[in-house]
Scaffold this active site. Structure first.
Site, PDB file in Angstrom:
ATOM      1  N   SER A 135     -12.917  -6.229  -7.239  1.00  0.00           N
ATOM      2  CA  SER A 135     -11.973  -7.196  -6.657  1.00  0.00           C
ATOM      3  C   SER A 135     -12.784  -8.393  -6.187  1.00  0.00           C
ATOM      4  O   SER A 135     -14.005  -8.278  -5.990  1.00  0.00           O
ATOM      5  CB  SER A 135     -11.276  -6.551  -5.454  1.00  0.00           C
ATOM      6  OG  SER A 135     -10.619  -7.510  -4.661  1.00  0.00           O
ATOM      7  N   TYR A 148     -11.308  -2.027   2.843  1.00  0.00           N
ATOM      8  CA  TYR A 148     -11.136  -2.330   1.411  1.00  0.00           C
ATOM      9  C   TYR A 148     -12.301  -3.189   0.936  1.00  0.00           C
ATOM     10  O   TYR A 148     -12.886  -2.946  -0.125  1.00  0.00           O
ATOM     11  CB  TYR A 148      -9.793  -3.053   1.196  1.00  0.00           C
ATOM     12  CG  TYR A 148      -9.464  -3.363  -0.249  1.00  0.00           C
ATOM     13  CD1 TYR A 148      -9.068  -2.364  -1.125  1.00  0.00           C
ATOM     14  CD2 TYR A 148      -9.538  -4.671  -0.735  1.00  0.00           C
ATOM     15  CE1 TYR A 148      -8.749  -2.654  -2.454  1.00  0.00           C
ATOM     16  CE2 TYR A 148      -9.220  -4.967  -2.060  1.00  0.00           C
ATOM     17  CZ  TYR A 148      -8.830  -3.958  -2.918  1.00  0.00           C
ATOM     18  OH  TYR A 148      -8.523  -4.239  -4.228  1.00  0.00           O
TER      19      TYR A 148
HETATM   20  P1  NAP Z   1      -1.615   0.129  -9.143  1.00  0.00           P
HETATM   21  O1  NAP Z   1      -0.630  -0.074 -10.240  1.00  0.00           O
HETATM   22  O2  NAP Z   1      -1.116   0.629  -7.833  1.00  0.00           O
HETATM   23  O3  NAP Z   1      -2.757   1.063  -9.694  1.00  0.00           O
HETATM   24  C1  NAP Z   1      -3.526   1.934  -8.933  1.00  0.00           C
HETATM   25  C2  NAP Z   1      -3.734   3.194  -9.749  1.00  0.00           C
HETATM   26  O4  NAP Z   1      -4.704   4.001  -9.112  1.00  0.00           O
HETATM   27  C3  NAP Z   1      -2.455   4.009  -9.894  1.00  0.00           C
HETATM   28  O5  NAP Z   1      -2.250   4.320 -11.255  1.00  0.00           O
HETATM   29  C4  NAP Z   1      -2.722   5.251  -9.082  1.00  0.00           C
HETATM   30  O6  NAP Z   1      -2.115   6.411  -9.650  1.00  0.00           O
HETATM   31  C5  NAP Z   1      -4.248   5.335  -9.123  1.00  0.00           C
HETATM   32  N1  NAP Z   1      -4.785   6.051  -7.970  1.00  0.00           N
HETATM   33  C6  NAP Z   1      -4.686   5.715  -6.667  1.00  0.00           C
HETATM   34  N2  NAP Z   1      -5.268   6.647  -5.915  1.00  0.00           N
HETATM   35  C7  NAP Z   1      -5.764   7.590  -6.758  1.00  0.00           C
HETATM   36  C8  NAP Z   1      -6.463   8.807  -6.588  1.00  0.00           C
HETATM   37  N3  NAP Z   1      -6.769   9.290  -5.365  1.00  0.00           N
HETATM   38  N4  NAP Z   1      -6.830   9.497  -7.685  1.00  0.00           N
HETATM   39  C9  NAP Z   1      -6.497   9.039  -8.912  1.00  0.00           C
HETATM   40  N5  NAP Z   1      -5.845   7.910  -9.153  1.00  0.00           N
HETATM   41  C10 NAP Z   1      -5.468   7.200  -8.081  1.00  0.00           C
HETATM   42  O7  NAP Z   1      -2.350  -1.250  -8.829  1.00  0.00           O
HETATM   43  P2  NAP Z   1      -3.381  -2.119  -9.683  1.00  0.00           P
HETATM   44  O8  NAP Z   1      -3.273  -3.482  -9.136  1.00  0.00           O
HETATM   45  O9  NAP Z   1      -3.215  -1.885 -11.127  1.00  0.00           O
HETATM   46  O10 NAP Z   1      -4.797  -1.539  -9.174  1.00  0.00           O
HETATM   47  C11 NAP Z   1      -5.828  -1.108 -10.032  1.00  0.00           C
HETATM   48  C12 NAP Z   1      -7.171  -1.487  -9.417  1.00  0.00           C
HETATM   49  O11 NAP Z   1      -7.283  -2.906  -9.389  1.00  0.00           O
HETATM   50  C13 NAP Z   1      -7.394  -1.012  -7.985  1.00  0.00           C
HETATM   51  O12 NAP Z   1      -8.699  -0.477  -7.845  1.00  0.00           O
HETATM   52  C14 NAP Z   1      -7.287  -2.287  -7.167  1.00  0.00           C
HETATM   53  O13 NAP Z   1      -8.057  -2.242  -5.982  1.00  0.00           O
HETATM   54  C15 NAP Z   1      -7.819  -3.306  -8.157  1.00  0.00           C
HETATM   55  N6  NAP Z   1      -7.409  -4.668  -7.867  1.00  0.00           N
HETATM   56  C16 NAP Z   1      -6.078  -4.986  -7.828  1.00  0.00           C
HETATM   57  C17 NAP Z   1      -5.718  -6.304  -7.542  1.00  0.00           C
HETATM   58  C18 NAP Z   1      -4.269  -6.730  -7.456  1.00  0.00           C
HETATM   59  O14 NAP Z   1      -4.001  -7.828  -6.927  1.00  0.00           O
HETATM   60  N7  NAP Z   1      -3.322  -5.990  -7.988  1.00  0.00           N
HETATM   61  C19 NAP Z   1      -6.714  -7.265  -7.284  1.00  0.00           C
HETATM   62  C20 NAP Z   1      -8.048  -6.884  -7.343  1.00  0.00           C
HETATM   63  C21 NAP Z   1      -8.383  -5.591  -7.644  1.00  0.00           C
HETATM   64  P3  NAP Z   1      -1.575   7.641  -8.750  1.00  0.00           P
HETATM   65  O15 NAP Z   1      -0.935   7.033  -7.538  1.00  0.00           O
HETATM   66  O16 NAP Z   1      -0.618   8.341  -9.641  1.00  0.00           O
HETATM   67  O17 NAP Z   1      -2.760   8.457  -8.424  1.00  0.00           O
END
Ligand code: NAP
Length: 250
Positions: A135, A148
């Site tokens: 991130s 975070y």
């Molecule tokens: P998201 O759709 O909520 O994806 C998060 C994924 O992580 C979900 O599929 C969730 O599946 C999985 N997850 C969470 N806890 C877990 C655990 N304990 N074990 C296994 N899987 C787990 O949101 P996203 O934005 O695509 O996020 C993906 C990554 O991008 C994250 O690391 C986030 O920090 C990073 N990111 C996001 C943004 C943003 O603005 N969206 C910006 C920068 C970085 P389950 O709940 O089914 O486990």
């Protein structure tokens, strides 16, 4: 790009950024294992070259078993994308040990376990890519979210350390650092920031969008495109790097 014959594993691959990456890799011919805690969510999007394995990245035994199942069925992991994560903010004085451990346990311990288990089968291949979804909070402080921020800085530390340890091998380690991406994390944060700051959800979303230098949300596909570049032969000398996707310099 032809990735046929390559096995990719993406944690958190059932939704958002992870799912966009899974689709792009499968489209290029890779066999893709997607993992997450919610099997029903994974099953809904699995099919063709996308395969579901339930796995909790914060649970060591679950990660060991999940990788073993994926490798036994589809062979060694050539592409590993530690992407699973949660984004919750809390000020230091309101944080307790349970909250700290939850964020670090999923985002950082989870990335460590994922990379450790991936290297067991990737090490020795003549091609390998580890691409962590960190991130912009991995390279600068994110106000209101010190845990975070620490977890994402830690992920980048891990990537940089491993790029040194495996230097001159055919495996590269890089981190992608997106700004705000249009996924469930942003919609959840819109609600929680509005509640914590006493503003409307519209104002909270506007605050996040303004952080992206081009003043719009990034699409999950834009992050996936960067992963595809890092998986290509064109990026073989890019190693130990952080790639910001935030519409401009942060
Ligand atoms: P998201 O759709 O909520 O994806 C998060 C994924 O992580 C979900 O599929 C969730 O599946 C999985 N997850 C969470 N806890 C877990 C655990 N304990 N074990 C296994 N899987 C787990 O949101 P996203 O934005 O695509 O996020 C993906 C990554 O991008 C994250 O690391 C986030 O920090 C990073 N990111 C996001 C943004 C943003 O603005 N969206 C910006 C920068 C970085 P389950 O709940 O089914 O486990």
């Amino acid at each position: 790009m032809d990735l046929s014959g390559k096995h990719a594993l993406i944690t958190g691959g059932g939704t958002g950024i992870g799912l966009a990456i899974a689709k792009a890799l499968a489209e290029a011919g890779a066999e893709v294992t997607i993992t997450g805690r919610r099997k029903d969510v994974l099953d809904e999007v699995a099919g063709g070259r996308i395969h579901a394995v339930a796995m909790d990245v914060a649970d060591e035994a679950s990660v060991v078993d999940g990788f073993a199942a994926a490798v036994n069925t589809r062979g060694p992991i050539a592409i590993c994308v530690p992407n699973a994560g949660i984004a919750e903010g809390k000020a230091l004085h309101k944080m307790d040990m349970e909250f700290w451990r939850k964020i670090i346990g999923i985002n950082l311990d989870g990335a460590y376990l994922t990379m450790r288990e991936a290297m067991k089968s990737m090490n020795g291949l003549n091609y390998g890519r580890v691409i962590a979804i960190a991130s912009i909070a991995g390279i600068k402080g994110l106000k209101g979210a010190p845990a975070y921020t620490a977890s994402k800085h830690g992920m980048i530390g891990l990537i940089r350390g491993l790029s040194e340890d495996y230097m001159a091998s055919p495996i590269t380690f890089n981190a992608i650092c997106p700004g705000y991406v249009d996924t469930a994390i942003v919609s959840q944060n819109t609600v929680s920031i509005a509640a914590r700051a006493g503003i409307t959800e519209k104002q909270a979303l506007k605050m996040m969008v303004k952080t992206n230098r081009h003043q719009r949300l990034i699409t999950p596909e834009e992050v996936a495109n960067t992963v595809m570049y890092l998986c290509s032969d064109m990026s073989g000398s890019i190693n130990g790097q952080t790639m910001e996707i935030a519409g401009g310099q942060m």
